[in-house]
Design an enzyme around this catalytic site. Sequence first.
Site, PDB file in Angstrom:
ATOM      1  CB  VAL A  15      -1.027  -0.077   1.190  1.00 47.68           C
ATOM      2  CG1 VAL A  15      -1.974   1.035   1.379  1.00 47.68           C
ATOM      3  CG2 VAL A  15      -1.923  -1.117   1.238  1.00 47.68           C
ATOM      4  CE  LYS A  97      -6.561  -4.798   6.291  1.00 48.88           C
ATOM      5  NZ  LYS A  97      -6.865  -5.798   5.126  1.00 48.88           N
ATOM      6  CB  VAL A 124     -13.829  -0.011   4.630  1.00 47.54           C
ATOM      7  CG1 VAL A 124     -15.020  -1.191   4.120  1.00 47.54           C
ATOM      8  CG2 VAL A 124     -13.556   0.036   6.215  1.00 47.54           C
ATOM      9  CB  ILE A 128     -15.179   0.849  -3.183  1.00 48.82           C
ATOM     10  CG1 ILE A 128     -14.918  -0.172  -3.898  1.00 48.82           C
ATOM     11  CG2 ILE A 128     -16.462   1.105  -3.162  1.00 48.82           C
ATOM     12  CD1 ILE A 128     -15.558  -1.536  -3.751  1.00 48.82           C
ATOM     13  CG  ASP A 193      -9.288  -8.372   5.797  1.00 49.54           C
ATOM     14  OD1 ASP A 193      -8.464  -7.460   6.259  1.00 49.54           O
ATOM     15  OD2 ASP A 193     -10.051  -8.122   4.988  1.00 49.54           O
ATOM     16  CE  LYS A 197     -10.768  -5.129   4.398  1.00 46.02           C
ATOM     17  NZ  LYS A 197     -10.393  -6.019   3.325  1.00 46.02           N
TER      18      LYS A 197
END
Length: 325
Positions: A15, A97, A124, A128, A193, A197
Amino acid sequence: MKTPKKIGLFGFGTVGKGFYENLKKYPHLAAQIAKVCVKRLDLPRIGHELYFTDNPEELLGDSEIDIIIELIDDPDAAKTYVEKALLAGKDVISANKKMIGESLQNVAIWHTSFDSSFLYEAAVGGGIPIVNAVDGFFRDQEITEIRGILNGSSNYILTQMQLHGWTFEQALKEAQAKGFAERNPLLDVSGIDASYKLSILAYHAFGEVPSMKSFEIESIENVTKEDIKRAKTKGRKIKLVASLKKTNQEISCSVKPEMVGANDEFYSVDFENNAISVETLISGRHVFVGKGAGAMPTGSAVLEDLKRLLNGYSYQVSNRIKTLA
Ligand code: HSE
């Protein structure tokens, strides 16, 4: 041009690199990376123009750094860095998260007690913009249900098993190779996971923190090739579906494999894509679909948080909590 804000970046993995590549496309943005803190200084890295350190205090104690972006794996260290940064008056962006989902009680305190912003769109649904939508756009529309495919790796695994008859192990290996899976992929396949979220979405939808202990969570590890074949013969697919419902004052949450038919909103959501549907009393049902994992989609969500921070944006959830109190 305004003096660019200085960023202290924690983490330069999937990331972190995705954010860095996204940021490079906006050379005129009034923010630049001043320092990057990584665990291993000896690893070869892209971003030769960046200053790397392995000492967190070089970022947290630097009064010239305005914004901390936390993109590391370790939730305990992440929590310490975020809290220290907020205490020092810095704005903070995170994608963690696990840390956020497990610490929502603290997050609620951070949101109501600090003037600085704490944003985490990338935590999350990858690329999106769902946290923003639930927290901002839909917040006064009386959300009654949120349903989602919230884990890209498990969706990727189920899709490959369905399309190509791959085994679970083979598909998981590929999800890891593509950078979708967590360092501990059990978090992905177990549904945990997705439940972090879902808790984050519940917090923004209702201003309340649901106890994850009350969640019904079921792993996809027990889904066999035969189960998938059986679903296929009925014209269905198996998906890991996270769902949250509010009835009266009760919030119920679950994450479990479901057989969905061709007219289900999630039937065509395959590979690492995520989808989230939000049902509201005022404006009905809305479905968001997009890339739920991977460097560039997730990095783009971090960049969008940065742009919002530069415009002075904070989440609305703190106002909701104050109203409820
Ligand atoms: N491991 C996560 C997933 C990454 O597969 O969805 C994005 O949160």
